[in-house]
Design an enzyme around this catalytic site. Structure first.
Site, PDB file in Angstrom:
ATOM      1  CD  GLU A 121      24.520 185.020 -19.810  1.00 54.47           C
ATOM      2  OE1 GLU A 121      23.391 184.737 -20.243  1.00 54.47           O
ATOM      3  OE2 GLU A 121      25.353 184.156 -19.528  1.00 54.47           O
TER       4      GLU A 121
ATOM      5  CE  LYS B 210      26.803 177.569 -22.428  1.00 52.75           C
ATOM      6  NZ  LYS B 210      27.347 177.289 -21.079  1.00 52.75           N
TER       7      LYS B 210
ATOM      8  CB  SER C 292      28.619 184.794 -19.500  1.00 49.86           C
ATOM      9  OG  SER C 292      29.845 184.105 -19.396  1.00 49.86           O
TER      10      SER C 292
HETATM   11  C1  2PG Z   1      25.799 179.010 -19.000  1.00 48.01           C
HETATM   12  C2  2PG Z   1      26.413 180.159 -19.754  1.00 48.01           C
HETATM   13  C3  2PG Z   1      25.397 181.107 -20.326  1.00 48.01           C
HETATM   14  P1  2PG Z   1      28.896 180.815 -19.413  1.00 48.01           P
HETATM   15  O1  2PG Z   1      26.298 178.597 -17.950  1.00 48.01           O
HETATM   16  O2  2PG Z   1      24.818 178.441 -19.462  1.00 48.01           O
HETATM   17  O3  2PG Z   1      24.514 181.583 -19.349  1.00 48.01           O
HETATM   18  O4  2PG Z   1      27.360 180.848 -18.983  1.00 48.01           O
HETATM   19  O5  2PG Z   1      28.963 181.256 -20.823  1.00 48.01           O
HETATM   20  O6  2PG Z   1      29.596 181.736 -18.451  1.00 48.01           O
HETATM   21  O7  2PG Z   1      29.330 179.392 -19.247  1.00 48.01           O
HETATM   22 MG    MG Z   2      24.795 176.819 -17.897  1.00 45.83          MG
END
Ligand code: 2PG
Ligand code: MG
Length: 429
Positions: A207, A339, A369
């Protein structure tokens, strides 16, 4: 009356890790169109909606998304052309019904989300509005979010080089977005100088934060604090430390395995270690301090710390309304990470944000990520007045695209632009 959907195109593009993902183009009858790209996580939660990958080792190492794309063109498109949808809600309900599974595993959450986001984008274009103005979000004000920005990237984003995943900063003393970016710029640059001086500069993690060449997890707090001080800023007053522990990644058989520190800790011991970090460093926010399976630790930790710091559930809640509702009822945290691809539609994401705000929680809108140049989440943060945005670091264009989009939105809002620090009560204030 909105224009009817005329056609949907979907095809493979690539994310910031170079992995295949979906871009979807939606065409409306009157000639308007919308476009969206889907991100992808690495440290994913057990309860997330399913990201459909082909798992054929001969195609992009199993990562191709051809079936999800076929699902858009051959299953979703005909249904959307037949049924006249009149709103985002109607569209998303139809997609959910068409999939028919609890975790969107038939069509793939990546296929469904690509269509859902592309529709939101096409409706904005039809209305001649920016996406943040067009999204059907409940809010009192458009709020420019307070950024949460990564300085060091560990865990699954740097091949497990260090156990803890995100060492970030929150510029709690910034009066404007630009002031926040300038503080971040300084801290990021100073952190780079310290690493260079100590011969620890080894590139960037997924990231955009520095790849962490450290001998213990705690050593990072010392360097980060030093970087804030060297930037001429006061830890805690102007810039605070924010962590994503992503603890599920090193939780096994009821224990937390800190490989770098060569320690295996019980939940109780791990909680005490986190508590000692909170006492010793200017930490204002902590995400996923425990595994999503270690519920009693969440509850105890939140009862001890929730009036002092922000405690965010990411893998714990996976942007799921029902899981959030349980978390609010049982006081498992005081904030939720949001998300889009954890749940798979724009409407469900908006509803989850609204539930969190109604409960007095502060939602944090987040990138994955594996990101793309799509800036949907910047608009989502402003549209909902969520108050915070987590995108990764202050480097790499898939990250900067989101930070830069906030500046464009700020210009468009002109004197209506309100910065979260002045308008929102955060747990650390
Ligand atoms: C998280 C995300 C973003 P990933 O854990 O919050 O940093 O990571 O997208 O790999 O789940
Ligand atoms: Mg997280």
């Amino acid at each position: 009356m909105v224009e009817k959907i005329k056609a949907i195109d979907a095809y493979t593009v690539f994310d910031s890790r170079g992995f295949p993902t979906i871009e979807c183009l939606m065409y409306l009858d009157g000639g308007h169109q919308g476009r969206a790209m889907v991100p992808s996580g690495a440290s994913t939660g057990t309860f997330e909606a399913l990201e459909l990958r082909d798992r054929d080792p001969s195609k992009f190492g199993g990562k191709s998304v051809y079936q999800a794309i076929r699902n858009i063109k051959e299953v979703i498109q005909p249904v959307l052309l037949r049924n006249e949808v009149k709103s985002q809600h109607e569209l998303d309900d139809l997609l959910i019904e068409l999939d028919g599974t609890e975790n969107k595993s038939r069509l793939g959450a990546n296929a469904i989300l690509a269509v859902s986001m592309a529709y939101a984008s096409s409706i904005a274009s039809y209305r001649g509005l920016s996406l943040f103005e067009s999204l059907p979000a409940k809010r009192d004000n458009y709020i420019l979010p307070l950024p949460e920005i990564q300085i060091f990237g560990g865990g699954a984003h740097s091949a497990g080089r260090i156990d803890i995943q995100d060492f970030m900063i929150i510029c709690n003393g910034a009066g404007t977005l630009m002031e926040c970016y300038e503080m971040t710029f300084k801290v990021y640059q100073e952190a780079g100088k310290i690493l260079k001086r100590e011969n620890r500069l080894a590139g960037l993690a997924d990231e955009g934060g520095y790849w962490p060449v450290f001998d213990s997890n705690e050593a990072v707090f010392q360097i980060l604090t030093e970087a804030i001080l060297q930037a001429g800023l006061t830890p805690g007053r102007e810039v605070s430390i924010s962590l994503d522990i992503a603890a599920s990644e090193f939780y096994d058989k009821n224990q937390y395995h800190l490989k770098l520190d060569n320690r295996v800790l019980s939940s109780h011991e791990f909680s005490a270690l986190l508590g000692s970090w909170l006492e010793d460093y200017a930490i204002c926010s902590i995400e996923d301090p425990f595994s999503e399976h270690d519920i009693s630790s969440w509850r105890q930790f939140t009862s001890a710390w929730s009036d002092k710091i922000q405690i965010i559930g990411d893998d714990l809640f996976v942007t799921h309304r029902k899981r959030l509702e349980n978390g609010i009822r049982d006081r498992l945290a005081n904030s939720i990470l949001i998300k889009l691809n954890q749940i798979g539609t724009v409407s469900e994401t908006l509803a989850c944000i609204e539930d969190a705000i109604n409960a007095g929680w502060r939602p944090v809108i987040s990138a994955r990520s594996g990101e793309t140049e799509d800036t949907f989440i910047s608009h989502l943060a402003v549209a909902t007045g969520a108050g915070q945005l987590k995108v990764g670091s202050f480097a790499r264009s898939e990250r900067m695209a989101k930070w830069n989009e906030l500046l464009r939105i700020e210009r468009k809002l002109s004197d209506q632009a309100k910065f979260a620090n002045d308008y929102i009560q955060f747990p650390w204030q």
